[in-house]
Motif scaffolding. Structure first.
Motif, PDB file in Angstrom:
ATOM      1  N   LEU A 242      -6.533  -7.488   1.099  1.00 13.78           N
ATOM      2  CA  LEU A 242      -6.041  -7.252   2.454  1.00 13.78           C
ATOM      3  C   LEU A 242      -4.841  -6.329   2.364  1.00 13.78           C
ATOM      4  O   LEU A 242      -3.878  -6.625   1.642  1.00 13.78           O
ATOM      5  CB  LEU A 242      -5.643  -8.565   3.119  1.00 13.78           C
ATOM      6  N   TYR A 243      -4.899  -5.211   3.097  1.00 12.74           N
ATOM      7  CA  TYR A 243      -3.759  -4.290   3.066  1.00 12.74           C
ATOM      8  C   TYR A 243      -2.534  -4.995   3.652  1.00 12.74           C
ATOM      9  O   TYR A 243      -2.618  -5.690   4.658  1.00 12.74           O
ATOM     10  CB  TYR A 243      -4.042  -3.004   3.859  1.00 12.74           C
ATOM     11  N   GLY A 244      -1.406  -4.804   2.978  1.00  9.01           N
ATOM     12  CA  GLY A 244      -0.179  -5.485   3.362  1.00  9.01           C
ATOM     13  C   GLY A 244       0.058  -6.725   2.529  1.00  9.01           C
ATOM     14  O   GLY A 244       1.146  -7.306   2.560  1.00  9.01           O
ATOM     15  N   GLN A 245      -0.965  -7.125   1.743  1.00 10.62           N
ATOM     16  CA  GLN A 245      -0.837  -8.276   0.851  1.00 10.62           C
ATOM     17  C   GLN A 245      -1.217  -7.882  -0.578  1.00 10.62           C
ATOM     18  O   GLN A 245      -0.343  -7.795  -1.441  1.00 10.62           O
ATOM     19  CB  GLN A 245      -1.650  -9.462   1.384  1.00 10.62           C
ATOM     20  N   GLU A 246      -2.493  -7.611  -0.848  1.00  9.21           N
ATOM     21  CA  GLU A 246      -2.881  -7.176  -2.191  1.00  9.21           C
ATOM     22  C   GLU A 246      -2.719  -5.674  -2.398  1.00  9.21           C
ATOM     23  O   GLU A 246      -2.778  -5.197  -3.536  1.00  9.21           O
ATOM     24  CB  GLU A 246      -4.330  -7.573  -2.486  1.00  9.21           C
ATOM     25  N   LYS A 311      11.566 -15.800 -12.316  1.00  9.68           N
ATOM     26  CA  LYS A 311      10.608 -15.159 -11.419  1.00  9.68           C
ATOM     27  C   LYS A 311       9.823 -14.084 -12.151  1.00  9.68           C
ATOM     28  O   LYS A 311      10.399 -13.204 -12.798  1.00  9.68           O
ATOM     29  CB  LYS A 311      11.318 -14.549 -10.210  1.00  9.68           C
ATOM     30  N   ILE A 312       8.511 -14.151 -12.066  1.00  8.09           N
ATOM     31  CA  ILE A 312       7.641 -13.166 -12.714  1.00  8.09           C
ATOM     32  C   ILE A 312       6.697 -12.497 -11.718  1.00  8.09           C
ATOM     33  O   ILE A 312       5.856 -11.678 -12.100  1.00  8.09           O
ATOM     34  CB  ILE A 312       6.801 -13.819 -13.824  1.00  8.09           C
ATOM     35  N   GLY A 313       6.834 -12.832 -10.421  1.00 10.01           N
ATOM     36  CA  GLY A 313       5.949 -12.224  -9.445  1.00 10.01           C
ATOM     37  C   GLY A 313       5.998 -12.937  -8.117  1.00 10.01           C
ATOM     38  O   GLY A 313       6.927 -13.700  -7.835  1.00 10.01           O
ATOM     39  N   PHE A 314       4.964 -12.702  -7.286  1.00 12.07           N
ATOM     40  CA  PHE A 314       4.916 -13.291  -5.953  1.00 12.07           C
ATOM     41  C   PHE A 314       3.478 -13.493  -5.520  1.00 12.07           C
ATOM     42  O   PHE A 314       2.567 -12.778  -5.950  1.00 12.07           O
ATOM     43  CB  PHE A 314       5.646 -12.398  -4.940  1.00 12.07           C
ATOM     44  N   VAL A 315       3.272 -14.494  -4.688  1.00 11.80           N
ATOM     45  CA  VAL A 315       1.949 -14.784  -4.133  1.00 11.80           C
ATOM     46  C   VAL A 315       1.599 -13.734  -3.086  1.00 11.80           C
ATOM     47  O   VAL A 315       2.422 -13.388  -2.245  1.00 11.80           O
ATOM     48  CB  VAL A 315       1.926 -16.192  -3.503  1.00 11.80           C
ATOM     49  N   THR A 316       0.383 -13.219  -3.134  1.00  6.28           N
ATOM     50  CA  THR A 316      -0.075 -12.291  -2.105  1.00  6.28           C
ATOM     51  C   THR A 316      -0.907 -13.013  -1.044  1.00  6.28           C
ATOM     52  O   THR A 316      -0.783 -12.746   0.140  1.00  6.28           O
ATOM     53  CB  THR A 316      -0.874 -11.123  -2.715  1.00  6.28           C
ATOM     54  N   GLY A 318      -2.780 -17.186  -0.405  1.00  9.67           N
ATOM     55  CA  GLY A 318      -3.087 -18.506  -0.941  1.00  9.67           C
ATOM     56  C   GLY A 318      -3.655 -19.430   0.120  1.00  9.67           C
ATOM     57  O   GLY A 318      -3.266 -19.355   1.287  1.00  9.67           O
ATOM     58  N   TYR A 319      -4.613 -20.283  -0.277  1.00  7.20           N
ATOM     59  CA  TYR A 319      -5.263 -21.230   0.640  1.00  7.20           C
ATOM     60  C   TYR A 319      -5.793 -22.407  -0.161  1.00  7.20           C
ATOM     61  O   TYR A 319      -5.901 -22.355  -1.389  1.00  7.20           O
ATOM     62  CB  TYR A 319      -6.480 -20.587   1.318  1.00  7.20           C
ATOM     63  N   GLN A 320      -6.203 -23.444   0.561  1.00  3.59           N
ATOM     64  CA  GLN A 320      -7.162 -24.382   0.010  1.00  3.59           C
ATOM     65  C   GLN A 320      -8.525 -23.814   0.366  1.00  3.59           C
ATOM     66  O   GLN A 320      -8.893 -23.732   1.541  1.00  3.59           O
ATOM     67  CB  GLN A 320      -6.997 -25.793   0.589  1.00  3.59           C
ATOM     68  N   SER A 321      -9.250 -23.361  -0.629  1.00  2.00           N
ATOM     69  CA  SER A 321     -10.525 -22.690  -0.415  1.00  2.00           C
ATOM     70  C   SER A 321     -11.483 -23.583   0.361  1.00  2.00           C
ATOM     71  O   SER A 321     -11.848 -24.664  -0.107  1.00  2.00           O
ATOM     72  CB  SER A 321     -11.153 -22.317  -1.756  1.00  2.00           C
ATOM     73  N   PRO A 322     -11.925 -23.155   1.570  1.00  2.00           N
ATOM     74  CA  PRO A 322     -12.852 -23.987   2.348  1.00  2.00           C
ATOM     75  C   PRO A 322     -14.180 -24.237   1.651  1.00  2.00           C
ATOM     76  O   PRO A 322     -14.783 -25.294   1.822  1.00  2.00           O
ATOM     77  CB  PRO A 322     -13.048 -23.182   3.638  1.00  2.00           C
ATOM     78  N   SER A 323     -14.640 -23.283   0.844  1.00  2.00           N
ATOM     79  CA  SER A 323     -15.948 -23.425   0.203  1.00  2.00           C
ATOM     80  C   SER A 323     -15.911 -24.328  -1.014  1.00  2.00           C
ATOM     81  O   SER A 323     -16.923 -24.935  -1.372  1.00  2.00           O
ATOM     82  CB  SER A 323     -16.497 -22.057  -0.206  1.00  2.00           C
ATOM     83  N   THR A 324     -14.750 -24.416  -1.685  1.00  2.00           N
ATOM     84  CA  THR A 324     -14.677 -25.156  -2.943  1.00  2.00           C
ATOM     85  C   THR A 324     -13.684 -26.321  -2.906  1.00  2.00           C
ATOM     86  O   THR A 324     -13.739 -27.200  -3.765  1.00  2.00           O
ATOM     87  CB  THR A 324     -14.258 -24.230  -4.094  1.00  2.00           C
ATOM     88  N   GLY A 325     -12.757 -26.299  -1.946  1.00  2.00           N
ATOM     89  CA  GLY A 325     -11.721 -27.321  -1.880  1.00  2.00           C
ATOM     90  C   GLY A 325     -10.572 -27.108  -2.847  1.00  2.00           C
ATOM     91  O   GLY A 325      -9.600 -27.874  -2.846  1.00  2.00           O
ATOM     92  N   ARG A 326     -10.648 -26.065  -3.677  1.00  2.00           N
ATOM     93  CA  ARG A 326      -9.616 -25.808  -4.677  1.00  2.00           C
ATOM     94  C   ARG A 326      -8.367 -25.203  -4.026  1.00  2.00           C
ATOM     95  O   ARG A 326      -8.468 -24.427  -3.068  1.00  2.00           O
ATOM     96  CB  ARG A 326     -10.131 -24.863  -5.756  1.00  2.00           C
ATOM     97  N   LEU A 327      -7.190 -25.536  -4.561  1.00  2.36           N
ATOM     98  CA  LEU A 327      -5.925 -24.938  -4.126  1.00  2.36           C
ATOM     99  C   LEU A 327      -5.691 -23.704  -4.980  1.00  2.36           C
ATOM    100  O   LEU A 327      -5.281 -23.794  -6.144  1.00  2.36           O
ATOM    101  CB  LEU A 327      -4.786 -25.941  -4.286  1.00  2.36           C
ATOM    102  N   VAL A 328      -5.965 -22.552  -4.403  1.00  6.23           N
ATOM    103  CA  VAL A 328      -6.000 -21.311  -5.184  1.00  6.23           C
ATOM    104  C   VAL A 328      -5.242 -20.201  -4.475  1.00  6.23           C
ATOM    105  O   VAL A 328      -4.916 -20.293  -3.281  1.00  6.23           O
ATOM    106  CB  VAL A 328      -7.458 -20.872  -5.444  1.00  6.23           C
ATOM    107  N   GLY A 329      -4.995 -19.127  -5.218  1.00  7.34           N
ATOM    108  CA  GLY A 329      -4.291 -17.992  -4.623  1.00  7.34           C
ATOM    109  C   GLY A 329      -4.438 -16.739  -5.462  1.00  7.34           C
ATOM    110  O   GLY A 329      -4.980 -16.754  -6.578  1.00  7.34           O
ATOM    111  N   LEU A 330      -3.952 -15.659  -4.903  1.00  6.95           N
ATOM    112  CA  LEU A 330      -3.819 -14.386  -5.597  1.00  6.95           C
ATOM    113  C   LEU A 330      -2.338 -14.083  -5.698  1.00  6.95           C
ATOM    114  O   LEU A 330      -1.573 -14.380  -4.778  1.00  6.95           O
ATOM    115  CB  LEU A 330      -4.539 -13.269  -4.845  1.00  6.95           C
ATOM    116  N   ALA A 331      -1.928 -13.495  -6.819  1.00  4.78           N
ATOM    117  CA  ALA A 331      -0.514 -13.211  -7.008  1.00  4.78           C
ATOM    118  C   ALA A 331      -0.337 -11.954  -7.834  1.00  4.78           C
ATOM    119  O   ALA A 331      -1.157 -11.655  -8.716  1.00  4.78           O
ATOM    120  CB  ALA A 331       0.188 -14.376  -7.699  1.00  4.78           C
TER     121      ALA A 331
END
Length: 369
Positions: A242-246, A311-316, A318-331
């Motif tokens: 998503l532009y503005g995030q990744e 600090k080594i970075g930042f989250v772009t 993050g969600y609890q994935s509706p399809s898998t239930g996993r707490l995941v993100g991109l960073a």
């Protein structure tokens, strides 16, 4: 919702119970029944999105192909007529102006589809870079409505409304002058969900009727209207940026993990090519990775990523994935911490939650090739 643009489907969104928000200057539904229900509909049956806020630019003329080749990082010259391409416009320093779709009708007739948040900026950038090319550009964003019908039953639903054989529209191809429920449309087999589906471009005058006819055609197939909320969760699960995030002016396509779409070995130059070649040759200092939390919490955009408290970075995203239930993100993280299996931490408000670097694709795409 004063002083915001309204799409041709605005009244229909209210009719179907859409919760309206302001997004990029437009009044759009964030959800109807609920983000998870709409997300599940797209994954299992079909969902329909109003994406009329997206920008469209016509590029025509003898120099159209050469102009676009200079403008974007992917190889436009490999396209067949009526084929589409995902690509990026870059600044000379390699940062991203925008990510976009290029539709080639012929060598001298293209349509570029750009992000709603960037329409004015992108179009100015295009015009600025037309010098030396025999080409005409026209911003037709205000004249075009766009509907995205996504999900495994999308073709079955849409086929009820057209005589065009949709089996003949291959993945990442388009077709002009398709009659859908009496309206003249351009359709493409593209999308932003990881599922099969179509994006339907038509006039503002026709769009609301097309929307209603599709809803009627899909009533027995589980079709639901879908909002911006699940559009984001769907694209995120399959690692679509998503532009503005990744991606943004300070993040190159290489840093975003999108090097497949950057053709540094083609003969033609493009804006930003030298900077991207140097970035690749020198080695990346940071990159976008996937991660999974080992504790509780939702990793929101902008949260700090840590290693041993540093600090080594930042989250772009993050969600609890509706399809898998996993707490995941991109960073975005420093390259030393980008290997799969790396132990990292996410600062979630006042709490530090352990996490592990994992594959970015949290759900397998299901496209029709």
């Amino acid at each position: 919702m004063e002083n915001v643009k309204k799409t041709p489907m605005y009244e229909l969104h209210k009719k179907y119970g859409g919760k309206m928000i302001e997004f990029c200057g437009w009044a759009l539904p964030v959800q109807y029944e609920g983000i998870n229900a709409e997300h599940e509909a797209v994954r299992t049956n079909a969902g329909m999105f109003d994406v009329s806020h997206m920008g469209e630019v016509e590029v025509k003329g003898k120099g159209a192909t050469d102009f676009i080749q200079n403008l974007v990082a992917n190889d436009v010259k490999v396209l067949e007529d009526n084929q589409a391409l995902y690509t990026h416009m870059c600044y000379p320093d390699g940062g991203t102006v925008d990510d976009l779709l290029v539709y080639k009708y012929t060598n001298d007739d293209y349509l570029l589809v750009i992000n709603a948040s960037n329409v004015e900026k992108d179009y100015s950038w295009m015009v600025e870079n037309t010098k030396g090319f025999d080409v005409e550009t026209k911003n037709i964003s205000d004249d075009i409505a766009e509907i995205a019908l996504q999900g495994p039953k999308a073709q079955e639903i849409l086929q009820k409304l057209t005589d065009t054989n949709l089996d003949e529209v291959k993945f990442f191809y388009c077709k002009k002058d398709v009659n859908i429920a009496g309206a003249n449309c351009m359709i493409s087999r593209t999308g932003y969900t990881g599922e099969d589906g179509f994006e339907i471009y038509t006039s503002n005058d026709s769009a609301a009727d097309v929307w209603e006819k599709i809803m009627e055609a899909g009533k027995d197939e589980g079709l639901k209207p879908a909002g911006l909320g699940c559009r984001d969760t769907l694209r995120f699960e399959v690692a679509l940026p998503l532009y503005g995030q990744e991606l943004d002016k300070d993040i190159s396509p290489l840093e975003a993990g999108l090097g497949f779409f950057v053709k540094l070995d083609i003969e033609d130059d493009f804006i930003g090519k030298d900077a991207l070649k140097k970035q690749k040759a020198d080695g990346l200092t940071r990159k976008i990775v996937g991660f999974e939390l080992k504790g509780k919490g939702i990793p929101r955009h902008g949260y700090d990523v840590l290693s041993n408290g540093e600090k080594i970075g930042f989250v772009t995203t993050g969600y609890q994935s509706p399809s898998t239930g996993r707490l995941v993100g991109l960073a975005m993280v420093d390259i030393a911490h980008a290997e799969l299996g790396s132990e990292i931490e996410i600062q979630i408000r006042k709490k530090v939650v352990p996490a592990e670097v994992v594959k970015k694709r949290f759900y397998n795409k299901s496209y029709k090739k």
